[in-house]
Design a protein around this motif. Structure first.
Motif, PDB file in Angstrom:
ATOM      1  N   ARG A 156       0.944   4.133  -3.230  1.00  0.00           N
ATOM      2  CA  ARG A 156       0.582   5.601  -2.755  1.00  0.00           C
ATOM      3  C   ARG A 156       1.993   6.220  -3.360  1.00  0.00           C
ATOM      4  O   ARG A 156       1.677   7.626  -3.822  1.00  0.00           O
ATOM      5  CB  ARG A 156       0.364   5.752  -1.588  1.00  0.00           C
ATOM      6  CG  ARG A 156      -1.131   5.098  -1.017  1.00  0.00           C
ATOM      7  CD  ARG A 156      -1.462   5.413   0.401  1.00  0.00           C
ATOM      8  NE  ARG A 156      -2.633   4.842   1.112  1.00  0.00           N
ATOM      9  CZ  ARG A 156      -3.205   4.966   2.035  1.00  0.00           C
ATOM     10  NH1 ARG A 156      -2.383   5.454   2.940  1.00  0.00           N
ATOM     11  NH2 ARG A 156      -4.468   4.343   2.459  1.00  0.00           N
ATOM     12  N   ARG A 157       3.341   5.895  -3.030  1.00  0.00           N
ATOM     13  CA  ARG A 157       4.375   6.436  -3.255  1.00  0.00           C
ATOM     14  C   ARG A 157       4.388   6.945  -4.901  1.00  0.00           C
ATOM     15  O   ARG A 157       4.748   7.883  -5.503  1.00  0.00           O
ATOM     16  CB  ARG A 157       5.442   5.780  -2.955  1.00  0.00           C
ATOM     17  CG  ARG A 157       6.808   6.640  -3.315  1.00  0.00           C
ATOM     18  CD  ARG A 157       7.816   5.480  -3.108  1.00  0.00           C
ATOM     19  NE  ARG A 157       7.756   4.510  -3.987  1.00  0.00           N
ATOM     20  CZ  ARG A 157       8.168   3.254  -4.068  1.00  0.00           C
ATOM     21  NH1 ARG A 157       8.804   2.817  -2.913  1.00  0.00           N
ATOM     22  NH2 ARG A 157       7.823   2.329  -4.988  1.00  0.00           N
ATOM     23  N   TYR A 207       1.446  10.682  -3.894  1.00  0.00           N
ATOM     24  CA  TYR A 207       0.822  11.389  -2.673  1.00  0.00           C
ATOM     25  C   TYR A 207       1.563  12.107  -2.019  1.00  0.00           C
ATOM     26  O   TYR A 207       1.124  13.070  -1.315  1.00  0.00           O
ATOM     27  CB  TYR A 207       0.164  10.092  -1.863  1.00  0.00           C
ATOM     28  CG  TYR A 207      -1.106   9.583  -2.219  1.00  0.00           C
ATOM     29  CD1 TYR A 207      -2.193   9.242  -1.529  1.00  0.00           C
ATOM     30  CD2 TYR A 207      -1.417   9.097  -3.569  1.00  0.00           C
ATOM     31  CE1 TYR A 207      -3.445   8.540  -1.900  1.00  0.00           C
ATOM     32  CE2 TYR A 207      -2.459   8.504  -4.069  1.00  0.00           C
ATOM     33  CZ  TYR A 207      -3.547   8.205  -3.005  1.00  0.00           C
ATOM     34  OH  TYR A 207      -4.706   7.730  -3.390  1.00  0.00           O
ATOM     35  N   GLN A 208       2.897  11.693  -1.846  1.00  0.00           N
ATOM     36  CA  GLN A 208       3.747  12.363  -1.012  1.00  0.00           C
ATOM     37  C   GLN A 208       4.007  13.835  -1.542  1.00  0.00           C
ATOM     38  O   GLN A 208       4.301  14.813  -0.560  1.00  0.00           O
ATOM     39  CB  GLN A 208       5.085  11.886  -0.839  1.00  0.00           C
ATOM     40  CG  GLN A 208       5.996  11.714  -2.005  1.00  0.00           C
ATOM     41  CD  GLN A 208       5.416  10.616  -3.040  1.00  0.00           C
ATOM     42  OE1 GLN A 208       4.556   9.988  -3.000  1.00  0.00           O
ATOM     43  NE2 GLN A 208       6.377  10.359  -4.215  1.00  0.00           N
ATOM     44  N   ASN A 209       3.602  14.190  -2.631  1.00  0.00           N
ATOM     45  CA  ASN A 209       3.904  15.691  -3.314  1.00  0.00           C
ATOM     46  C   ASN A 209       2.537  16.327  -3.036  1.00  0.00           C
ATOM     47  O   ASN A 209       2.540  17.673  -3.418  1.00  0.00           O
ATOM     48  CB  ASN A 209       4.239  15.506  -4.577  1.00  0.00           C
ATOM     49  CG  ASN A 209       5.215  14.643  -4.873  1.00  0.00           C
ATOM     50  OD1 ASN A 209       6.173  14.824  -4.305  1.00  0.00           O
ATOM     51  ND2 ASN A 209       5.263  13.871  -6.199  1.00  0.00           N
ATOM     52  N   LEU A 210       1.510  15.916  -2.559  1.00  0.00           N
ATOM     53  CA  LEU A 210       0.292  16.719  -2.375  1.00  0.00           C
ATOM     54  C   LEU A 210       0.180  17.180  -0.833  1.00  0.00           C
ATOM     55  O   LEU A 210       0.519  16.723   0.009  1.00  0.00           O
ATOM     56  CB  LEU A 210      -0.878  15.587  -2.498  1.00  0.00           C
ATOM     57  CG  LEU A 210      -1.168  14.978  -3.891  1.00  0.00           C
ATOM     58  CD1 LEU A 210      -2.337  13.994  -3.763  1.00  0.00           C
ATOM     59  CD2 LEU A 210      -1.375  15.953  -4.984  1.00  0.00           C
ATOM     60  N   THR A 229       0.777  -1.228  -0.206  1.00  0.00           N
ATOM     61  CA  THR A 229       0.131  -0.031   0.098  1.00  0.00           C
ATOM     62  C   THR A 229       0.791   1.147   0.050  1.00  0.00           C
ATOM     63  O   THR A 229       0.630   2.238  -0.684  1.00  0.00           O
ATOM     64  CB  THR A 229      -0.898  -0.050   1.094  1.00  0.00           C
ATOM     65  OG1 THR A 229      -1.705  -1.320   1.195  1.00  0.00           O
ATOM     66  CG2 THR A 229      -1.818   1.208   1.099  1.00  0.00           C
ATOM     67  N   PHE A 288       1.944  11.422   5.201  1.00  0.00           N
ATOM     68  CA  PHE A 288       2.290  10.436   3.987  1.00  0.00           C
ATOM     69  C   PHE A 288       3.911  10.778   3.855  1.00  0.00           C
ATOM     70  O   PHE A 288       4.700   9.836   3.732  1.00  0.00           O
ATOM     71  CB  PHE A 288       1.478  10.203   3.036  1.00  0.00           C
ATOM     72  CG  PHE A 288       2.192   8.817   2.011  1.00  0.00           C
ATOM     73  CD1 PHE A 288       1.921   7.580   2.625  1.00  0.00           C
ATOM     74  CD2 PHE A 288       2.696   9.256   1.145  1.00  0.00           C
ATOM     75  CE1 PHE A 288       2.577   6.518   1.738  1.00  0.00           C
ATOM     76  CE2 PHE A 288       3.073   8.331   0.097  1.00  0.00           C
ATOM     77  CZ  PHE A 288       3.001   7.013   0.632  1.00  0.00           C
ATOM     78  N   SER A 289       4.024  11.915   3.465  1.00  0.00           N
ATOM     79  CA  SER A 289       5.423  12.529   2.840  1.00  0.00           C
ATOM     80  C   SER A 289       6.329  12.318   4.134  1.00  0.00           C
ATOM     81  O   SER A 289       7.551  11.665   4.006  1.00  0.00           O
ATOM     82  CB  SER A 289       5.434  13.890   2.521  1.00  0.00           C
ATOM     83  OG  SER A 289       6.848  14.336   2.244  1.00  0.00           O
ATOM     84  N   GLU A 313      -2.213  18.079   1.013  1.00  0.00           N
ATOM     85  CA  GLU A 313      -2.888  17.351   2.070  1.00  0.00           C
ATOM     86  C   GLU A 313      -2.396  15.953   2.549  1.00  0.00           C
ATOM     87  O   GLU A 313      -3.024  15.363   3.447  1.00  0.00           O
ATOM     88  CB  GLU A 313      -4.268  17.066   1.322  1.00  0.00           C
ATOM     89  CG  GLU A 313      -4.506  16.337   0.161  1.00  0.00           C
ATOM     90  CD  GLU A 313      -4.255  17.065  -1.116  1.00  0.00           C
ATOM     91  OE1 GLU A 313      -4.673  16.498  -2.199  1.00  0.00           O
ATOM     92  OE2 GLU A 313      -3.551  18.091  -1.003  1.00  0.00           O
ATOM     93  N   HIS A 314      -1.245  15.566   2.089  1.00  0.00           N
ATOM     94  CA  HIS A 314      -0.807  14.237   2.518  1.00  0.00           C
ATOM     95  C   HIS A 314       0.565  14.245   3.013  1.00  0.00           C
ATOM     96  O   HIS A 314       1.788  13.715   2.790  1.00  0.00           O
ATOM     97  CB  HIS A 314      -0.901  13.164   1.192  1.00  0.00           C
ATOM     98  CG  HIS A 314      -2.128  12.636   0.950  1.00  0.00           C
ATOM     99  ND1 HIS A 314      -2.736  12.008   1.458  1.00  0.00           N
ATOM    100  CD2 HIS A 314      -2.827  13.141  -0.013  1.00  0.00           C
ATOM    101  CE1 HIS A 314      -3.984  11.573   0.898  1.00  0.00           C
ATOM    102  NE2 HIS A 314      -3.887  12.304  -0.339  1.00  0.00           N
ATOM    103  N   MET A 373       2.124   6.752  -7.068  1.00  0.00           N
ATOM    104  CA  MET A 373       0.974   7.808  -7.456  1.00  0.00           C
ATOM    105  C   MET A 373       1.290   9.189  -7.021  1.00  0.00           C
ATOM    106  O   MET A 373       0.483  10.025  -7.290  1.00  0.00           O
ATOM    107  CB  MET A 373      -0.321   7.214  -6.894  1.00  0.00           C
ATOM    108  CG  MET A 373      -0.927   6.120  -7.326  1.00  0.00           C
ATOM    109  SD  MET A 373      -2.452   5.268  -6.626  1.00  0.00           S
ATOM    110  CE  MET A 373      -3.651   6.689  -6.976  1.00  0.00           C
TER     111      MET A 373
END
Length: 304
Positions: free
Chosen positions: A234-235, A239-242, A230, A248-249, A244-245, A237
């Protein structure tokens, strides 16, 4: 300190403040203690005396040694022999003190000679009447490293599925690194990172693998960052550059920072492997770095 039959083994870490190129170590001790020898990066200077034991372990028959290189991680294992017949006081009297003194002469990077003296004193402990005090002074990690070095010395001609050069290289590092690094060689450390908790130690087992978890494995010679399925999806996709996440970053960054800290403070530099669950390099994570496989084979294959 711990007892092994009639033999008393004491592990001493004599650490230098700076890297130096040349040095000597001399040991003075109480009259009822004899020096059997040293396992580590040193050679005997053949200095005889009353403190030299009859039994030799490693570089023995001396109380002085030459060392061609010292740094902050240099750690020597010193073996002492204690004869009950030479105890200062008869049984039943108050415990006397024993002392050990380490004199290190070394040349600093500026070419100046320095003498560093470290003197320690301890009380004798009767392992029958004062077992609790003996247990309190027992260092389990130091004991494991001492026994590993002693076993390696006794099996010096064995290669254990490695080339002679590789075996000599591994033994050299085991015999010179500090307790923490040597313990990691014996049993690698595994740290778990997840959204649900702070970084924490994990069992060295494939059962620790989870889709929503990052694992950081340190076996001293190699460092592995393992991303669960998982986390990896996400990485990939982004997600860490958004914005709101951010959590996760931060989760992705934490094991990278810890891995870089390990690599920066270690020489030789360990191999860094970054892999994902079900990825092509996952076999490195399990087989090369000593993960136990307590699960049945179908479950192991499913986790990987």
């Amino acid at each position: 300190m711990f007892t092994l039959g009639p033999l008393q083994i004491i592990h001493i870490s004599h650490i230098m403040f700076k890297d130096v190129e040349l040095g000597t170590l001399e040991i003075n001790c109480s009259k009822d203690i004899k020096v059997q020898g040293i396992i580590g990066p040193c050679t005997s200077l053949e200095k005889k005396g009353p403190s030299v034991a009859d039994t030799v372990i490693g570089q023995g028959n001396t109380t002085a040694w030459k060392m061609c290189g010292l740094d902050k991680s240099t750690c020597l294992t010193v073996f002492f022999d204690i004869s009950p017949s030479e105890r200062s006081n008869p049984p039943g009297t108050s415990n006397p003190q024993l002392y050990l003194q380490f004199l290190t002469n070394y040349q600093n990077p500026e070419g100046q000679m320095r003498l560093r003296v470290t003197t320690i004193t301890r009380r004798w402990v009767d392992n029958v009447s004062n077992s609790e005090e003996l247990v309190e002074g027992f260092d389990q990690e130091a004991a494991a490293v001492v026994m590993a070095r002693l076993t390696s010395l006794k099996l010096e001609m064995e290669v254990f599925n490695n080339s002679p050069d590789e075996t000599a290289y591994f033994r050299m590092l085991l015999n010179r690194e500090n307790i923490l690094n040597s313990a990691v060689m014996i049993q690698p450390s595994l740290i778990s990172y997840s959204f649900n908790s702070l970084p924490e130690p994990a069992m060295l087992d494939v059962a620790s693998i989870s889709a929503d978890r990052i694992l950081l494995l340190d076996s001293y010679f190699g460092v592995v960052i393992f991303h669960g399925m998982t986390i990896a999806q996400r990485r990939n996709m982004g997600y860490q550059n958004l914005p709101e996440h951010q959590a996760f970053s931060q989760l992705l960054q934490a094991p990278d920072d810890d891995a870089q800290m390990i690599i920066r403070d270690r020489f030789p530099v360990p191999r860094l492997v970054v892999c994902d669950q079900h990825g092509s390099q996952v076999s490195n994570f399990v087989s090369a770095y000593k993960l136990n496989t307590s699960l049945l084979l179908p479950q192991v294959l499913k986790e990987l």
